[in-house]
Design a protein around this motif. Structure first.
Motif, PDB file in Angstrom:
ATOM      1  N   ASN A 188       5.693 -11.273   6.110  1.00 58.89           N
ATOM      2  CA  ASN A 188       5.347 -10.147   6.980  1.00 58.89           C
ATOM      3  C   ASN A 188       4.353  -9.262   6.244  1.00 58.89           C
ATOM      4  N   ALA A 189       3.089  -9.428   6.581  1.00 61.33           N
ATOM      5  CA  ALA A 189       2.051  -8.687   5.879  1.00 61.33           C
ATOM      6  C   ALA A 189       2.198  -7.213   6.182  1.00 61.33           C
ATOM      7  N   GLY A 190       1.893  -6.399   5.165  1.00 57.78           N
ATOM      8  CA  GLY A 190       1.908  -4.974   5.357  1.00 57.78           C
ATOM      9  C   GLY A 190       0.611  -4.505   5.975  1.00 57.78           C
ATOM     10  N   VAL A 191       0.343  -3.214   5.812  1.00 55.07           N
ATOM     11  CA  VAL A 191      -0.900  -2.648   6.317  1.00 55.07           C
ATOM     12  C   VAL A 191      -2.049  -3.128   5.421  1.00 55.07           C
ATOM     13  N   MET A 192      -3.052  -3.710   6.013  1.00 57.24           N
ATOM     14  CA  MET A 192      -4.161  -4.272   5.236  1.00 57.24           C
ATOM     15  C   MET A 192      -5.398  -3.410   5.412  1.00 57.24           C
ATOM     16  N   GLN A 193      -5.949  -3.000   4.291  1.00 58.04           N
ATOM     17  CA  GLN A 193      -7.186  -2.223   4.335  1.00 58.04           C
ATOM     18  C   GLN A 193      -8.265  -2.986   3.574  1.00 58.04           C
ATOM     19  N   ASN A 194      -9.456  -2.961   4.095  1.00 59.00           N
ATOM     20  CA  ASN A 194     -10.581  -3.513   3.337  1.00 59.00           C
ATOM     21  C   ASN A 194     -11.860  -2.781   3.683  1.00 59.00           C
ATOM     22  N   PRO A 195     -12.772  -2.714   2.724  1.00 57.60           N
ATOM     23  CA  PRO A 195     -12.605  -3.230   1.367  1.00 57.60           C
ATOM     24  C   PRO A 195     -11.716  -2.311   0.530  1.00 57.60           C
ATOM     25  N   ARG A 196     -11.297  -2.767  -0.628  1.00 58.12           N
ATOM     26  CA  ARG A 196     -10.515  -1.908  -1.531  1.00 58.12           C
ATOM     27  C   ARG A 196     -11.411  -0.883  -2.199  1.00 58.12           C
ATOM     28  N   HIS A 197     -12.617  -1.303  -2.509  1.00 65.36           N
ATOM     29  CA  HIS A 197     -13.591  -0.418  -3.157  1.00 65.36           C
ATOM     30  C   HIS A 197     -14.910  -0.543  -2.407  1.00 65.36           C
ATOM     31  N   LEU A 198     -15.558   0.580  -2.206  1.00 68.50           N
ATOM     32  CA  LEU A 198     -16.817   0.599  -1.468  1.00 68.50           C
ATOM     33  C   LEU A 198     -17.746   1.604  -2.137  1.00 68.50           C
ATOM     34  N   VAL A 199     -18.927   1.146  -2.481  1.00 68.79           N
ATOM     35  CA  VAL A 199     -19.934   2.033  -3.077  1.00 68.79           C
ATOM     36  C   VAL A 199     -21.087   2.151  -2.102  1.00 68.79           C
TER      37      VAL A 199
ATOM     38  N   GLN B 206      -3.104   0.009   0.953  1.00 70.59           N
ATOM     39  CA  GLN B 206      -3.420   0.285  -0.445  1.00 70.59           C
ATOM     40  C   GLN B 206      -4.631   1.187  -0.607  1.00 70.59           C
ATOM     41  N   GLY B 207      -5.302   1.452   0.480  1.00 64.26           N
ATOM     42  CA  GLY B 207      -6.394   2.404   0.417  1.00 64.26           C
ATOM     43  C   GLY B 207      -7.753   1.768   0.171  1.00 64.26           C
ATOM     44  N   THR B 208      -8.781   2.489   0.563  1.00 64.99           N
ATOM     45  CA  THR B 208     -10.167   2.138   0.240  1.00 64.99           C
ATOM     46  C   THR B 208     -10.736   3.281  -0.584  1.00 64.99           C
ATOM     47  N   ARG B 209     -11.230   2.931  -1.767  1.00 68.41           N
ATOM     48  CA  ARG B 209     -11.826   3.952  -2.616  1.00 68.41           C
ATOM     49  C   ARG B 209     -13.331   3.964  -2.399  1.00 68.41           C
ATOM     50  N   LEU B 210     -13.796   5.029  -1.774  1.00 68.74           N
ATOM     51  CA  LEU B 210     -15.214   5.168  -1.463  1.00 68.74           C
ATOM     52  C   LEU B 210     -15.880   5.995  -2.552  1.00 68.74           C
ATOM     53  N   THR B 211     -16.942   5.456  -3.104  1.00 67.10           N
ATOM     54  CA  THR B 211     -17.748   6.178  -4.086  1.00 67.10           C
ATOM     55  C   THR B 211     -19.153   6.298  -3.547  1.00 67.10           C
ATOM     56  N   VAL B 212     -19.634   7.518  -3.464  1.00 68.30           N
ATOM     57  CA  VAL B 212     -20.999   7.760  -2.985  1.00 68.30           C
ATOM     58  C   VAL B 212     -21.862   8.125  -4.196  1.00 68.30           C
ATOM     59  N   VAL B 213     -22.916   7.344  -4.399  1.00 64.39           N
ATOM     60  CA  VAL B 213     -23.778   7.568  -5.574  1.00 64.39           C
ATOM     61  C   VAL B 213     -25.159   8.090  -5.144  1.00 64.39           C
TER      62      VAL B 213
ATOM     63  N   PRO C 227      -0.789   4.386  -9.329  1.00 66.84           N
ATOM     64  CA  PRO C 227      -2.254   4.406  -9.320  1.00 66.84           C
ATOM     65  C   PRO C 227      -2.837   3.216  -8.556  1.00 66.84           C
ATOM     66  N   ALA C 228      -3.860   3.446  -7.814  1.00 71.01           N
ATOM     67  CA  ALA C 228      -4.596   2.410  -7.081  1.00 71.01           C
ATOM     68  C   ALA C 228      -3.749   1.719  -6.015  1.00 71.01           C
ATOM     69  N   GLU C 229      -2.651   2.351  -5.610  1.00 69.79           N
ATOM     70  CA  GLU C 229      -1.852   1.794  -4.517  1.00 69.79           C
ATOM     71  C   GLU C 229      -1.620   2.875  -3.465  1.00 69.79           C
ATOM     72  N   GLY C 230      -1.159   2.443  -2.304  1.00 73.77           N
ATOM     73  CA  GLY C 230      -0.825   3.411  -1.271  1.00 73.77           C
ATOM     74  C   GLY C 230       0.551   4.012  -1.492  1.00 73.77           C
TER      75      GLY C 230
ATOM     76  N   GLN D 156      -7.611  11.283   0.547  1.00 73.49           N
ATOM     77  CA  GLN D 156      -7.130  11.925  -0.662  1.00 73.49           C
ATOM     78  C   GLN D 156      -8.313  12.188  -1.578  1.00 73.49           C
ATOM     79  N   LEU D 157      -8.623  13.461  -1.750  1.00 75.25           N
ATOM     80  CA  LEU D 157      -9.650  13.844  -2.711  1.00 75.25           C
ATOM     81  C   LEU D 157      -9.027  13.859  -4.106  1.00 75.25           C
ATOM     82  N   PRO D 158      -9.839  13.761  -5.149  1.00 78.18           N
ATOM     83  CA  PRO D 158      -9.293  13.751  -6.517  1.00 78.18           C
ATOM     84  C   PRO D 158      -8.382  14.942  -6.775  1.00 78.18           C
ATOM     85  N   GLU D 159      -7.243  14.668  -7.375  1.00 74.69           N
ATOM     86  CA  GLU D 159      -6.268  15.697  -7.777  1.00 74.69           C
ATOM     87  C   GLU D 159      -5.686  16.455  -6.580  1.00 74.69           C
TER      88      GLU D 159
END
Lengths: 116, 113
Positions: free
Chosen positions: A1-12, A109-116, B40-43, A37-40
């Motif tokens: 039973n797959a959980g919630v799937m997010q993609n991509p995990r990392h995006l620049v 598990q989230g997608t971590r977006l980095t804007v450069v 870290p790095a997880e939901g 979620q913003l840092p901190e």
């Protein structure tokens, strides 16, 4: 039973580009929520969707951000013309919806977006 | 306007001892409260919840206490284990808003040997 799937995990993305984040809810879940979620910081609610409907978008920035949950396929969070301040972790959660009592949401598990 | 507050950004506890994480809220409309654990790095992963009609809910090593008059809740973990080291988020919701949650800023728990 797959959980919630997010993609991509990392995006620049470079400033001014578009970011598309995808979320497939758990099987049997018809409600999707996006949080940022913003840092901190803690997670901040952005938008709540059911299939083909936006139920609550009170946490969405007024410009550049949009979300959809089509009849077929994943939910998409779209950020146009990204800026550095959009860099964050974006989490999707799903739930079976209101059943008369509270049901908890399950997070991806989230997608971590980095804007450069 | 931070409606859910976790005033301790970090906590260090020895293995086997009790960990107590605190959370305060300001919105009287909140009537359902949850604790999530996040590595870290997880939901976030759901831990335990409590409805406003109760003042205590227990699940194994985890107990949540709710003091409505003080608008305060706490999570007790006993005994603490090294695997409990994570960031813990308190969250609150209003009945009828499904899973729209308001989160605190989190407390980083470190369980030392």
């Amino acid at each position: 039973n797959a959980g919630v799937m997010q993609n991509p995990r990392h995006l620049v993305r470079r400033r001014g580009q578009e970011a598309r984040l995808r979320c497939s809810p758990m099987k049997g879940h018809s409600h999707v929520y996006w949080y940022r979620q913003l840092p901190e910081e803690g997670l901040k609610f952005m938008v709540y969707l059911q299939k083909e409907n936006i139920i609550d978008e009170s946490g969405m920035p007024k410009e550049r951000f949009s979300a959809e949950f089509p009849k077929e396929g994943p939910s998409i969070l779209r950020i146009q013309q990204v800026v550095r301040g959009d860099s964050a972790a974006y989490f999707c959660a799903s739930s079976p919806g209101w059943t008369g009592q509270y049901t908890e949401a399950f997070f991806g598990q989230g997608t971590r977006l980095t804007v450069v | 306007d931070q409606q859910v507050k976790q005033n301790s950004p970090s906590l260090s506890v020895q293995e086997g001892r009790i960990s107590i994480l605190n959370c305060d809220y300001t919105n009287s409309m909140f009537d359902y409260f949850l604790w999530y654990k996040k590595y870290p790095a997880e939901g976030p992963t759901f831990l335990i919840s409590i409805s406003s009609i109760k003042d205590k809910n227990e699940d194994g090593r985890f107990t949540v206490f709710l003091n409505k008059s003080a608008k305060h809740l706490s999570l007790h973990i006993v005994p603490s284990q090294p695997g409990d080291s994570a960031v813990y988020f308190c969250a609150a919701s209003v009945t009828g808003t499904a899973s729209k949650l308001t989160f605190g800023t989190g407390t980083r728990l470190q369980v030392t040997l």
